[in-house]
Design a protein around this motif. Structure first.
Motif, mmCIF file in Angstrom:
data_model
loop_
_atom_site.group_PDB
_atom_site.id
_atom_site.type_symbol
_atom_site.label_atom_id
_atom_site.label_comp_id
_atom_site.label_asym_id
_atom_site.label_seq_id
_atom_site.Cartn_x
_atom_site.Cartn_y
_atom_site.Cartn_z
ATOM 1 N N UNK A 156 -49.823 -73.701 -31.976
ATOM 2 C CA UNK A 156 -48.964 -74.884 -32.151
ATOM 3 C C UNK A 156 -48.915 -75.942 -33.017
ATOM 4 N N UNK A 157 -47.803 -76.294 -33.750
ATOM 5 C CA UNK A 157 -47.944 -77.010 -35.063
ATOM 6 C C UNK A 157 -48.579 -78.386 -34.810
ATOM 7 N N UNK A 158 -48.849 -78.639 -33.524
ATOM 8 C CA UNK A 158 -49.543 -80.218 -33.540
ATOM 9 C C UNK A 158 -51.352 -79.938 -33.154
ATOM 10 N N UNK A 159 -51.629 -78.574 -32.972
ATOM 11 C CA UNK A 159 -52.871 -78.334 -32.897
ATOM 12 C C UNK A 159 -53.782 -79.007 -34.014
ATOM 13 N N UNK A 160 -54.776 -79.784 -33.277
ATOM 14 C CA UNK A 160 -55.730 -80.408 -34.438
ATOM 15 C C UNK A 160 -57.180 -79.875 -34.481
ATOM 16 N N UNK A 165 -59.690 -84.346 -36.333
ATOM 17 C CA UNK A 165 -58.473 -84.592 -35.376
ATOM 18 C C UNK A 165 -57.151 -84.813 -35.951
ATOM 19 N N UNK A 166 -56.898 -83.977 -37.189
ATOM 20 C CA UNK A 166 -55.510 -84.089 -37.571
ATOM 21 C C UNK A 166 -55.102 -82.631 -37.352
ATOM 22 N N UNK A 167 -53.727 -82.567 -37.321
ATOM 23 C CA UNK A 167 -53.017 -81.427 -37.095
ATOM 24 C C UNK A 167 -53.373 -80.234 -38.479
#
Ligand SMILES: Nc1nc2ncc(COP(=O)(O)O)nc2c(=O)[nH]1
Length: 538
Positions: A156-160, A165-167
């Motif tokens: 998922x494009x918001x997986x960090x 802790x950054x995508x």
């Protein structure tokens, strides 16, 4: 986000939830594609591992030790009940036992490299591990576009990243923003080997800041491919040539395509169609479609005076058995306008030939009723439930801006994509076609062309929670001589629409198309060349 946990906290796998791991592969020794396929096959045969999905294939410059051949890279998502160190053992066996890797120079050439990049436990929690043998997440993943690019196709494009802790997509954009040539990747679509030549369609995209949306989008930066129509049908609406059934005449036409096309392009795609797909056209028997196509494919492949590796042959068919026999006769690509909906066994045939590419097209209904299915209203797009929430770079703009058509197409193609992957078709085989004229009216076609770049940047969660995105999937578009062009330019004769087709071709490339399907290869090849120079700077 979920706080990461430490490997010794991983629950024993007594419960039914399997863990998930993301592996990165790389090969630059021997037959890279074959090595990668063998490694994946061994993983698939391991009873404690399931291969859930495999990314596209990329070609990359060697890092750290630069004096060696280009790498072929990608990522795999596996399910497993093995703990990290047990999984590492399997990867090492594949590298050193099965693929005979020899490590004589640090970061030197290798038949295969199989690294564990990330590991999530059965509750989808990121696992951290700091062992002498293995560190998770992989310590160098954030500096490698050849890891992050394929990985961003699968997560998922918001997986960090569990430590920053950054995508991951943000980390990838940070690499690209440095503008280092060695970070740029070529996306490869494998084709059957001919005369010892390993062949690939090659595409390069870059991330570009879009002033209109204020977002970064992915745009194409490599020469467009020209797909030349060679219909062997008497009734094709746009070029029902009187020579459709005379082999020698067809070969003269191919010779001209070859001469004209290769003046401006490194290779040409010849799209052979034996059964018209014009809406409401008569659908001939499979046997006749075979008679019209197979001998021609064989005759083209038998021509020793042509550089065969530069001739990419596609078959325009929605029939699985025609596709299978065409592949046996020497076809490289299956161009199925139905997206596998007209023949339920098509994806099975495509999956059996991982080095044959497949055009996943959008349509609705069938040849006889698709004209009545061009209804793309806004409401359904706003009512998507949480799981089908659509993530797009343009997501902040209401669908009223006319993106409702392309969003419907993307949503419906996503479902076809998911089924294809479930049937073991590889992502690296696929390209997407929004299907101009198939269950679309004139206005829809214009909206589709205007919003082609959305297709490149589309992603969503399917109803069963699977994440799908179209990152790096090439877009093929076929505007040539179609009725929407005839209506706008008041030209009832399809064969007189080539000049207007040239301008449609230019727009398609300007909006992000990678492959253009055309009839007039003499003039449209020039339109493609000009559009590439203007819009892509190539
Ligand atoms: N991938 C793809 N294939 C196609 N085949 C036939 C036609 C109909 O056009 P034709 O009858 O002139 O070939 N259009 C497409 C198209 O838009 N995309």
């Amino acid at each position: 986000f979920d706080l990461p946990i430490y490997s010794d906290e991983i629950k024993t796998n007594t419960d039914d939830k399997w863990n998930k791991a993301f592996l990165a592969f790389g090969s630059n020794l021997g037959d890279r594609f074959q090595n990668i396929q063998l490694a994946i096959e061994i993983l698939e045969k391991n009873p404690q591992i399931t291969v859930n999905q495999v990314s596209s294939l990329f070609e990359s410059e060697p890092m750290y030790f630069t004096n060696q051949d280009l790498f072929m890279n990608g990522c795999i998502e596996v399910g497993t009940n093995l703990k990290p160190l047990e999984l590492l053992k399997v990867c090492k066996e594949i590298e050193y036992k099965n693929l005979k890797r020899v490590k004589d120079i640090e970061n030197g050439p290798r038949t295969i490299d199989l690294d564990i990049i990330m590991y999530l436990n059965g509750d989808n929690e990121q696992v951290l591990l700091n062992d002498s043998e293995l560190t998770i997440p992989h310590v160098r993943m954030l500096e490698r576009s050849f890891v992050l690019e394929p990985l961003c196709e699968l997560v998922p494009f918001d997986l960090v990243h569990p430590l920053s802790c950054e995508p991951l997509t943000t980390h990838l954009s940070q690499i690209y923003s440095k503008g280092h040539l060695e970070d740029q990747l070529w996306k490869l679509i494998p084709l059957p080997t001919i005369n010892g030549h390993n062949r690939f369609l090659k595409f390069k995209s870059i991330e570009k800041f879009d002033d209109f949306t204020g977002k970064t989008t992915i745009v194409s930066q490599s020469p467009s491919y020209m797909m030349c129509v060679l219909n062997t049908t008497p009734d094709s609406f746009s070029d029902g040539n009187e020579f459709y059934h005379i082999l020698d005449k067809q070969l003269i036409r191919v010779q001209h395509m070859y001469d004209e096309g290769l003046k401006l392009h490194d290779s040409i795609i010849i799209d052979i169609g034996g059964c018209s797909t014009r809406p409401n056209s008569e659908q001939i028997e499979e046997e006749i479609e075979l008679q019209r196509t197979i001998p021609l494919i064989k005759a083209i492949r038998n021509r020793k005076d042509w550089e065969q590796e530069k001739i990419i042959i596609s078959i325009d068919t929605y029939r699985a058995q025609v596709a299978r026999k065409a592949i046996e006769a020497g076809v490289d690509m299956i161009n199925d306008i139905s997206g596998g909906t007209f023949d339920a066994t098509m994806f099975d045939v495509v999956a059996k030939h991982p080095n044959v590419s497949y055009v996943l097209s959008h349509t609705r209904g069938d040849i006889s009723n698709m004209v009545h299915m061009a209804k793309y209203d806004d409401d359904q797009l706003e009512s998507g439930d949480d799981l089908t929430k659509e993530f797009m770079f343009y997501q902040r703009f209401p669908s009223k801006t006319g993106t409702n058509v392309i969003r419907s197409i993307a949503r419906e193609v996503t479902d076809r994509y998911s089924l294809a992957i479930l049937k073991n078709v590889r992502r690296w085989q696929l390209m997407i076609d929004p299907g101009l004229g198939f269950a679309k009216n004139g206005k829809n076609n214009l909206q589709v062309i205007r919003h082609l770049s959305l297709l490149k940047n589309y992603s969503k969660f399917t109803k069963d929670g699977q994440y799908v995105n179209f990152r790096n999937l090439p877009i093929l578009v076929g505007p040539s001589r179609k009725s929407f062009i005839g209506k706008i330019t008041d030209e009832p004769d399809a064969s007189k629409r080539d000049f207007a087709t040239g301008s449609a071709v230019t727009s398609c490339i300007g909006f992000g198309a990678d492959i253009i399907r055309i009839h007039d290869y003499t003039n449209c090849s020039k339109a493609i060349r000009m559009a590439d120079a203007i819009y892509k700077g190539v």
